[in-house]
Design a protein around this motif. Structure first.
Motif, mmCIF file in Angstrom:
data_model
loop_
_atom_site.group_PDB
_atom_site.id
_atom_site.type_symbol
_atom_site.label_atom_id
_atom_site.label_comp_id
_atom_site.label_asym_id
_atom_site.label_seq_id
_atom_site.Cartn_x
_atom_site.Cartn_y
_atom_site.Cartn_z
ATOM 1 N N VAL A 101 0.825 -1.208 0.000
ATOM 2 C CA VAL A 101 0.000 0.000 0.000
ATOM 3 C C VAL A 101 0.863 1.264 0.000
ATOM 4 N N ILE A 102 2.054 1.199 0.589
ATOM 5 C CA ILE A 102 2.967 2.347 0.571
ATOM 6 C C ILE A 102 3.695 2.406 -0.774
ATOM 7 N N ILE A 103 4.088 1.257 -1.296
ATOM 8 C CA ILE A 103 4.692 1.228 -2.638
ATOM 9 C C ILE A 103 3.724 1.858 -3.632
ATOM 10 N N ASP A 104 2.432 1.570 -3.464
ATOM 11 C CA ASP A 104 1.411 2.104 -4.357
ATOM 12 C C ASP A 104 1.408 3.635 -4.367
ATOM 13 N N ARG A 105 1.736 4.246 -3.239
ATOM 14 C CA ARG A 105 1.705 5.702 -3.137
ATOM 15 C C ARG A 105 3.008 6.361 -3.581
ATOM 16 N N MET A 106 4.006 5.562 -3.881
ATOM 17 C CA MET A 106 5.276 6.121 -4.346
ATOM 18 C C MET A 106 5.116 6.649 -5.768
ATOM 19 N N GLU A 107 5.823 7.715 -6.067
ATOM 20 C CA GLU A 107 5.748 8.292 -7.411
ATOM 21 C C GLU A 107 6.368 7.358 -8.449
ATOM 22 N N ARG A 108 7.486 6.748 -8.094
ATOM 23 C CA ARG A 108 8.150 5.831 -9.013
ATOM 24 C C ARG A 108 8.262 4.475 -8.342
ATOM 25 N N LYS A 109 7.961 3.451 -9.111
ATOM 26 C CA LYS A 109 7.933 2.102 -8.557
ATOM 27 C C LYS A 109 8.988 1.242 -9.254
ATOM 28 N N THR A 110 10.249 1.570 -9.007
ATOM 29 C CA THR A 110 11.344 0.805 -9.582
ATOM 30 C C THR A 110 12.128 0.161 -8.450
ATOM 31 N N ILE A 111 12.929 -0.824 -8.788
ATOM 32 C CA ILE A 111 13.752 -1.488 -7.776
ATOM 33 C C ILE A 111 14.681 -0.485 -7.088
ATOM 34 N N PRO A 112 15.397 0.381 -7.810
ATOM 35 C CA PRO A 112 16.253 1.352 -7.116
ATOM 36 C C PRO A 112 15.473 2.292 -6.186
ATOM 37 N N ASP A 113 14.268 2.691 -6.594
ATOM 38 C CA ASP A 113 13.446 3.555 -5.730
ATOM 39 C C ASP A 113 13.054 2.835 -4.446
ATOM 40 N N ILE A 114 12.699 1.566 -4.556
ATOM 41 C CA ILE A 114 12.306 0.787 -3.382
ATOM 42 C C ILE A 114 13.510 0.556 -2.476
ATOM 43 N N VAL A 115 14.668 0.280 -3.067
ATOM 44 C CA VAL A 115 15.902 0.127 -2.283
ATOM 45 C C VAL A 115 16.159 1.395 -1.471
ATOM 46 N N ASP A 116 16.102 2.548 -2.133
ATOM 47 C CA ASP A 116 16.393 3.824 -1.469
ATOM 48 C C ASP A 116 15.371 4.179 -0.401
ATOM 49 N N PHE A 117 14.086 4.053 -0.716
ATOM 50 C CA PHE A 117 13.041 4.491 0.199
ATOM 51 C C PHE A 117 12.918 3.598 1.425
ATOM 52 N N PHE A 118 12.973 2.271 1.206
ATOM 53 C CA PHE A 118 12.746 1.324 2.292
ATOM 54 C C PHE A 118 14.033 0.789 2.915
ATOM 55 N N GLY A 119 15.188 1.094 2.323
ATOM 56 C CA GLY A 119 16.456 0.627 2.878
ATOM 57 C C GLY A 119 16.609 -0.878 2.834
ATOM 58 N N VAL A 120 16.263 -1.471 1.697
ATOM 59 C CA VAL A 120 16.321 -2.926 1.552
ATOM 60 C C VAL A 120 17.361 -3.294 0.494
ATOM 61 N N THR A 121 17.644 -4.576 0.404
ATOM 62 C CA THR A 121 18.561 -5.062 -0.627
ATOM 63 C C THR A 121 17.830 -5.065 -1.974
ATOM 64 N N GLU A 122 18.580 -5.182 -3.061
ATOM 65 C CA GLU A 122 17.959 -5.240 -4.386
ATOM 66 C C GLU A 122 17.065 -6.474 -4.526
ATOM 67 N N LEU A 123 17.506 -7.588 -3.977
ATOM 68 C CA LEU A 123 16.699 -8.804 -4.041
ATOM 69 C C LEU A 123 15.368 -8.590 -3.309
ATOM 70 N N CYS A 124 15.435 -8.019 -2.132
ATOM 71 C CA CYS A 124 14.220 -7.751 -1.369
ATOM 72 C C CYS A 124 13.317 -6.792 -2.142
ATOM 73 N N HIS A 150 -2.733 6.972 8.878
ATOM 74 C CA HIS A 150 -1.775 7.157 9.973
ATOM 75 C C HIS A 150 -0.459 7.728 9.454
ATOM 76 N N LEU A 151 -0.086 7.352 8.253
ATOM 77 C CA LEU A 151 1.170 7.824 7.660
ATOM 78 C C LEU A 151 1.017 9.141 6.926
ATOM 79 N N GLY A 152 -0.189 9.701 6.928
ATOM 80 C CA GLY A 152 -0.386 11.008 6.327
ATOM 81 C C GLY A 152 -0.730 10.991 4.852
ATOM 82 N N TYR A 153 -1.071 9.846 4.309
ATOM 83 C CA TYR A 153 -1.485 9.755 2.909
ATOM 84 C C TYR A 153 -2.984 9.960 2.809
ATOM 85 N N SER A 154 -3.448 10.545 1.722
ATOM 86 C CA SER A 154 -4.889 10.656 1.519
ATOM 87 C C SER A 154 -5.413 9.309 1.022
ATOM 88 N N VAL A 155 -6.594 8.965 1.457
ATOM 89 C CA VAL A 155 -7.172 7.662 1.115
ATOM 90 C C VAL A 155 -8.278 7.858 0.098
#
Length: 155
Positions: A101-124, A150-155
């Motif tokens: 649901v948070i990935i859905d609200r991200m402007e860009r949904k690429t592996i590098p964006d997810i790595v940067d935003f969530f602090g995960v490995t590329e595999l994750c 709760h995270l401040g996103y509009s629903v």
């Protein structure tokens, strides 16, 4: 809630001690390295408390996932190891570390964006992006709407 998720904070909130492998005796350290165990949990029935041990030599993203995986076992009440328990703990960790649901609200949904935003490995990030694509086929659940609010996103 902020991202990346801090599993050390979550463990403290649950009264769970988290320690790195440096405190283990040589025999246990060797067993962990031979079996390639990134983290494990121990339960002390006397104090009725858990301790999670983790390999401090892993990447930050790997440590974060491993700790959340072990927290998943504890929160889900797993008493024995099984393939199902591992799958459920992985699901718990994945959803906690990068909720679709948070990935859905991200402007860009690429592996590098997810790595940067969530602090995960590329595999994750790849696994979480694929999970998001499967999740996207369904509507947002009521509990996910609460999380977004709760995270401040509009629903």
């Amino acid at each position: 809630m902020r991202f990346p998720v801090d599993p050390f904070f979550l463990a403290r909130m649950k009264g769970i001690e988290v320690r790195d492998y440096s405190v283990l005796d040589a025999e246990k350290k060797l067993a962990c390295s031979v079996c390639k165990i990134d983290a494990f949990r121990e339960y002390d029935p006397i104090s009725n408390k858990y301790t999670i041990y983790y390999d401090e030599n892993k990447s930050e993203g790997s440590i974060r996932f491993s700790l959340l995986h072990e927290l998943g076992h504890i929160v889900l009440g797993h008493k024995e190891e099984s393939a199902r328990a591992e799958t459920l703990a992985d699901y718990f960790a994945g959803y906690a570390i990068a909720p679709p649901v948070i990935i859905d609200r991200m402007e860009r949904k690429t592996i590098p964006d997810i790595v940067d935003f969530f602090g995960v490995t590329e595999l994750c990030a790849e696994v979480r992006l694929n999970a998001y694509k499967g999740w996207k086929q369904f509507s947002i659940s009521a509990h996910e709407k609460v999380l977004l609010k709760h995270l401040g996103y509009s629903v």
